[in-house]
Structures are given as C-alpha cells and as structure tokens.
Scaffold this motif. Sequence first.
Motif, PDB file in Angstrom:
ATOM      1  N   SER A   1       0.850  -1.192   0.000  1.00 31.02           N
ATOM      2  CA  SER A   1       0.000   0.000   0.000  1.00 31.02           C
ATOM      3  C   SER A   1       0.888   1.245   0.000  1.00 31.02           C
ATOM      4  O   SER A   1       1.395   1.654   1.039  1.00 31.02           O
ATOM      5  N   VAL A   2       1.111   1.818  -1.209  1.00 27.68           N
ATOM      6  CA  VAL A   2       1.952   3.021  -1.301  1.00 27.68           C
ATOM      7  C   VAL A   2       1.237   4.125  -2.067  1.00 27.68           C
ATOM      8  O   VAL A   2       0.373   3.868  -2.901  1.00 27.68           O
ATOM      9  N   SER A   3       1.622   5.352  -1.744  1.00 25.43           N
ATOM     10  CA  SER A   3       1.155   6.528  -2.478  1.00 25.43           C
ATOM     11  C   SER A   3       2.339   7.486  -2.533  1.00 25.43           C
ATOM     12  O   SER A   3       3.389   7.218  -1.938  1.00 25.43           O
ATOM     13  N   LYS A   4       2.174   8.615  -3.219  1.00 25.54           N
ATOM     14  CA  LYS A   4       3.306   9.549  -3.292  1.00 25.54           C
ATOM     15  C   LYS A   4       3.655  10.120  -1.920  1.00 25.54           C
ATOM     16  O   LYS A   4       4.749  10.631  -1.719  1.00 25.54           O
ATOM     17  N   ASP A   5       2.726  10.001  -0.957  1.00 25.16           N
ATOM     18  CA  ASP A   5       2.991  10.530   0.385  1.00 25.16           C
ATOM     19  C   ASP A   5       3.882   9.605   1.220  1.00 25.16           C
ATOM     20  O   ASP A   5       4.614  10.064   2.084  1.00 25.16           O
ATOM     21  N   ASN A   6       3.800   8.280   0.978  1.00 26.75           N
ATOM     22  CA  ASN A   6       4.598   7.376   1.821  1.00 26.75           C
ATOM     23  C   ASN A   6       5.632   6.568   1.048  1.00 26.75           C
ATOM     24  O   ASN A   6       6.360   5.772   1.629  1.00 26.75           O
ATOM     25  N   VAL A   7       5.708   6.757  -0.279  1.00 22.50           N
ATOM     26  CA  VAL A   7       6.580   5.894  -1.089  1.00 22.50           C
ATOM     27  C   VAL A   7       8.053   6.020  -0.692  1.00 22.50           C
ATOM     28  O   VAL A   7       8.788   5.032  -0.674  1.00 22.50           O
ATOM     29  N   VAL A   8       8.479   7.225  -0.328  1.00 19.57           N
ATOM     30  CA  VAL A   8       9.886   7.416   0.066  1.00 19.57           C
ATOM     31  C   VAL A   8      10.197   6.578   1.302  1.00 19.57           C
ATOM     32  O   VAL A   8      11.192   5.847   1.345  1.00 19.57           O
ATOM     33  N   ASP A   9       9.313   6.665   2.311  1.00 20.17           N
ATOM     34  CA  ASP A   9       9.532   5.915   3.555  1.00 20.17           C
ATOM     35  C   ASP A   9       9.504   4.408   3.302  1.00 20.17           C
ATOM     36  O   ASP A   9      10.315   3.656   3.856  1.00 20.17           O
ATOM     37  N   VAL A  10       8.566   3.964   2.464  1.00 15.56           N
ATOM     38  CA  VAL A  10       8.422   2.524   2.213  1.00 15.56           C
ATOM     39  C   VAL A  10       9.650   1.978   1.482  1.00 15.56           C
ATOM     40  O   VAL A  10      10.196   0.932   1.851  1.00 15.56           O
TER      41      VAL A  10
END
Length: 488
Positions: free
Chosen positions: A78-87
Amino acid sequence: KPKDCSDGSLEADGTQPKKEPDLVIEVGGQTINAHKSVLAEKSDYFKARLSRNILKVKGMSYKTLSTLIDYIYTSQISVSKDNVVDVITGAKILQIPCAVQAAMDSMSEQITPENCYEILTIAKKQRLSELKETAYRFMSDNFLQILKDPAVYGRLTGSERDLVLKKRMEGRKTLMVAEVNDVFDRVGSRPPSRCGSRPQSPLSVGSSEESHMIYCFSEAENDWRPLTVMPEDVNIKGCGICTMHNYLFVAGGISGYGDKGKVSDKVFCYNPITNRWAEIRPLNQARAQLKLVSMDGSLYAIGGECLFTVEKYDPRMDRWTMIAPLPKGAFAVAHEATTCSGELYVSGGSLFYRLLKYDPKRDEWQECPYNNSRKKSSDMVALKSFIYRFDVNREQGINVFKYNTIVKMWHDCASQRPGSHLPFRCAVIGNCIYCVNKSQTLQFVVEEENAYFVEEALKAPLEAKGVLFPFVLSLPEKPEKKANAGIL
C-alpha cells in the motif's frame, strides 16, 4: 496495542500461519508480533537475526514497518506519493528487494501527467534511482502530453528533456503501413455500415472488417501482423500522414461519401507505446490531399486540393500557425514531400516536374533544379543529404534518381529494376528504402559507392485494403525477449 500478524494474515504462499508468532518487533514505541520464518523468507535483514525473539528496528516508523510486514505476508503493498519514500527506504534497510520493486510497480500505476513532476522531485531528493527512472519513463511514454505542460516540461533541464525523448525513441524501428483510401470514390461505392445504432465514443473503434488497419512487419516471422485499428473518426480518404517523436499523425482528409463528402480539419495521433489514439488541435484550414511532414519537432501541413497555404504545428505551444504559402500557381496538388538536412522539399506539377524547397529560417520557398523526368514520380524520400526519387515506367520498370541537396544537382542512380510494377510509397530504416504496395515490398539499399534493389521482394499484407501508406515507428521490446536476452 501490539499488531499481531497471526490475526487473519497470510503466509507468503497464501496459507494461514500454522503456529503462534515467535517474534516481537519493537518500533517507534509500539510492537508488532510476527513469524520469524515468514519474514526471513523475503528479508535478509530478518534472516540474519533469526536467533532473536525480540527485535528493535530503527530508521523507520511503525506505519512504514507495518506496511512492509503486511507486504511480506500478503504480497500486497500500500503506497502513495505521500509514503513511497519511507516505504522504499524501509525496504532497503530491511533488505526486501521485491518490496522495492512492488512499490515501483504500484507507483507506476499511480503516476499521472499532473503528479509525475512531483514524484520525480521526491525521487531526486531522496536519491531513489528506481522511482526517478519510473517517472522519466512515464514522461517518455506520454511525451506529447508532457511537452504541452509548462509545469512539467518547462521545469525539466535540457539534459532531462533529451533523456526523456531518447527513451521514447528506444526499441526496434519497425516498418508499418496504414490502409488509406483513394480520394476518388469508385462508381456505386457505398459508405461502409457502422455498428448498428449503438452510441459511439469520440474515438470508438469498429470491428476490423469495416475499419482500416495499421499493420507492422515482423522481421522474425518475415510477415505482416495487425498492430491497431484506426478509429472511425479518422478520415482515411485524402489525409496526410507522418511520424514525429515516435507518434503517428493523421491530418485532414475527406469525411463522408460522394456529394456529402466534406473536407476535414481534424488531426489525430497514435502512440505505439501506450497503444492509444487521441485527437489533437485541428488545422486552421480544412485540407484534403495535403502533405504532412515533420521537421525539427514541428509538423507541416502543406497545401491540399487547390490550396497553396501551409501551416506549422508546434506541439509545445499546441498551436498551428500559417507560414509562407507555396508560390502561386506552383501545382494544383503536391505529389510528394520530404525533409532533408533541416529543409522541406515538395514536388509536383502536371505538365512538368517541379521541386520546391522551404527554408524555415527565412520562411520562404525556393525553386530547385528539376531532373530530366517529366513524369509524376511514385515517391520521393530523403536519406542522408540526398533525395531519392522513384519513377515507375511500364517499359523501363523502375528508374531511380537522386538529388544532392548540398551541390543542388540531380544524378541518375545506376540501379534499375525491370518488369511491370505498380506504384508504391516509400519509408526509410537505416540505409534501406522500403518501397511498399499491396503486391510486394521492395528493398532499395544505399551504400557508400553503390545503390541497388535487393533481388528478393518481401511479402505484402495479404488482408490489406485500399492504398498502403508506409511509415516507421519504434515499438517497445517485449519483456519476454529482454528476459531471453539476459539468459543467453
């Protein structure tokens, strides 16, 4: 409350874990219960720590770790542009390469023309080369749309623009043909039936029996295969066709049949990478029997029946503008048009052959020397600094002439191909000019000191209707082929 991966979570193979969790992971002041064996299967980080029953994970939040552990159990990320860096950062810390790839794949599906620059910026700041590559690839695949948007294209550096366009031109250069119609209806011709009275979408595609096809030539199979159906809104009668930036453009033509035929100003483009058709900015002036060519990133719509006007399309501004018209009385209809060394050449003439050259820097047309042949040629194409002109003659077969655009002189090409030939149209790949009609495809090879027709002709598309208009696009290499290439 500790997160417990035994509740409803799945093993990596899709089955319920058979035993109780045997690992407590502490992260950001919270805990997650999980199974060592499940985590170790996909993560070298957890594999190296199998002896631990309690494990503290640093460098990521509880939310990020939860997302990655959910992925290990379910193979869903479950990724979006808001959490993709962290993931992605977390996946690298935990050494889960498949999670990095899954996040990339998920983001690829979420990238839009509106957010692609934002995603590229995130990728550059965080040095996420995979995500950066994904953003560039999206821009490349949807180049025309990106080119029109100053908020995206206007913010790319010169080298980034070159990179995006270079990616677009990758792949195998492939010979293709579009089925088009003669301008003149046959006696008693009727419009083809449409699919009943059901509503049609703006670019709806009918069944292949009543629609016009685009075929591509497969070198591996030594045969033609269908690539796409041309939407019924595209006017295939008397239209102009050319390629630019690895898109196919179809402009003008005649819509309707017989007395109800109407000259069109519509322009369509086909993207072979996404396999999609779209309608773009219409011409300023409706045109039939026009010539459409591309030069230095612009389209040129030249003349048309009883038209001397010429217009130029700038894809970045998304605008057609009128430029210097053809000289008055030049010819009723241009026969051929091509570009060579940054200049545009148009031929025509009913009583004798004329060749005109357009200089974009001066915005003017100039008369060029004409060769001895007074006939209408079958086609005219450019290769390096020469223009090759093919004349089909019943008695002599095919005569080839070449015009040196630097010294402005015509020469007879040594090569002739005897026999009876139908007129054809030409397209160039490398040093080979393909001469295509419905009966065969000839190859005319141009070498340093020599030019000749290859003895054996290639096949023609058996099912093809109407007149064949050849052109060249680069098709993306199929993933299977890439995989095979890696094995060999």
